[in-house]
Design a protein around this motif. Structure first.
Motif, short mmCIF file in Angstrom:
data_model
loop_
_atom_site.label_atom_id
_atom_site.label_comp_id
_atom_site.label_asym_id
_atom_site.label_seq_id
_atom_site.Cartn_x
_atom_site.Cartn_y
_atom_site.Cartn_z
N SER A 231 20.00 22.63 54.92
CA SER A 231 20.58 21.31 54.62
C SER A 231 20.20 20.31 55.72
CB SER A 231 22.09 21.39 54.45
OG SER A 231 22.70 21.76 55.66
N GLU B 251 17.47 20.42 57.53
CA GLU B 251 16.06 20.12 57.33
C GLU B 251 15.89 19.13 56.18
OE1 GLU B 251 14.15 23.89 56.75
OE2 GLU B 251 14.19 24.39 58.88
N ASN B 252 16.68 19.34 55.11
CA ASN B 252 16.62 18.41 53.97
C ASN B 252 17.03 17.01 54.39
OD1 ASN B 252 15.71 20.36 52.20
ND2 ASN B 252 17.75 20.85 51.42
N ASP B 253 18.10 16.93 55.19
CA ASP B 253 18.55 15.63 55.68
C ASP B 253 17.47 14.96 56.54
OD1 ASP B 253 20.94 15.92 54.39
OD2 ASP B 253 22.07 16.56 56.19
N ASP B 254 16.82 15.74 57.40
CA ASP B 254 15.75 15.23 58.25
C ASP B 254 14.59 14.73 57.39
OD1 ASP B 254 17.21 15.79 60.50
OD2 ASP B 254 16.13 17.67 60.97
N ASP B 255 14.26 15.51 56.34
CA ASP B 255 13.18 15.11 55.44
C ASP B 255 13.53 13.80 54.73
OD1 ASP B 255 11.69 17.31 56.15
OD2 ASP B 255 12.26 18.50 54.38
N LYS B 256 14.77 13.71 54.26
CA LYS B 256 15.22 12.49 53.57
C LYS B 256 15.14 11.29 54.51
CE LYS B 256 18.43 14.58 50.29
NZ LYS B 256 19.86 14.71 49.92
N ASN B 257 15.60 11.51 55.74
CA ASN B 257 15.57 10.41 56.71
C ASN B 257 14.14 9.96 57.00
OD1 ASN B 257 18.35 10.35 56.91
ND2 ASN B 257 18.41 11.70 58.70
N SER B 258 13.24 10.91 57.16
CA SER B 258 11.85 10.55 57.46
C SER B 258 11.23 9.84 56.26
CB SER B 258 11.04 11.77 57.85
OG SER B 258 10.99 12.69 56.79
N ILE B 259 11.56 10.28 55.07
CA ILE B 259 11.04 9.61 53.87
C ILE B 259 11.58 8.18 53.78
CG2 ILE B 259 11.08 9.62 51.34
CD1 ILE B 259 11.03 12.70 51.50
N MET B 260 12.86 8.05 54.02
CA MET B 260 13.48 6.72 53.96
C MET B 260 12.88 5.79 55.02
SD MET B 260 15.48 6.69 51.45
CE MET B 260 16.55 5.32 51.64
#
Length: 196
Positions: A177, A179-188
């Motif tokens: 979770s 890692e998913n949050d980090d991915d979402k943040n980087s995408i955003m």
């Protein structure tokens, strides 16, 4: 067929029975290795070089006796049979005398002690039975305790294993979770960077 009737074939000697060719060969591994360690031909073995200077010599054994046996000693093995038979006879006589003496003594003692033995033997047998019963009970209690402790140990181990598995799953889920949050943040952040 007796042992004497069997013929033994004599050994043939090699062309070099003393192994002189082998001993004089300086190209062998052992010879070279020993020379590297400080040994030279003609010196003895050992730290003080006072050991054996020649190789072990081969000697042909021409008789069929055992190693170290001589003809005199091999023929003399029956020499002590008379002494042995006398000793056995003396021992047998002593055993017979002792058994006769014991039987006479026992017949006298048996008539006097019959009454005493019956009462003491009954009490002895009761004590033996009681002690056997007690030992069986102790043994069964000990076995049941051991079984309980083993069962409890198994249960504790199973609980611990279940808890460890649960903890591992939780850690994995938290990690994924995160890692998913980090991915979402980087995408955003990437999307916001394009808009600006």
């Amino acid at each position: 067929m007796s042992l004497k009737a069997v013929r033994h074939a004599k050994q043939r000697l090699a062309p070099d029975p003393r192994n002189l060719h082998w001993a004089n060969d300086t190209n062998k591994f052992g010879f070279k290795m020993m020379e590297k360690m400080g040994w030279s031909q003609g010196k003895g073995l050992g730290a003080k070089e006072d050991g054996v200077q020649e190789h072990v010599k081969v000697r042909l054994k021409e008789n069929h006796l055992g190693v170290g046996a001589t003809k005199k000693s091999s023929d003399n093995w029956l020499g002590n049979t008379d002494a042995f038979s006398r000793l056995l006879a003396d021992l047998n006589e002593r055993v017979e005398q002792d058994s006769k003496d014991n039987s006479a003594d026992n017949s006298k003692d048996n008539s006097d002690d019959d009454d005493n033995k019956d009462s003491s033997s009954d009490s002895d047998s009761k004590k033996e039975k009681k002690s056997k019963k007690e030992s069986k009970e102790k043994k069964s209690k000990k076995e049941s305790k051991e079984k309980k402790s083993k069962k409890e140990g198994k249960e504790k181990k199973e609980k611990k294993d279940k808890k460890d598995k649960k903890d591992k799953k939780e850690k994995k889920s938290k990690k994924s979770s995160k890692e998913n949050d980090d991915d979402k943040n980087s995408i955003m952040a990437a999307i916001n960077g394009r808009k600006a």
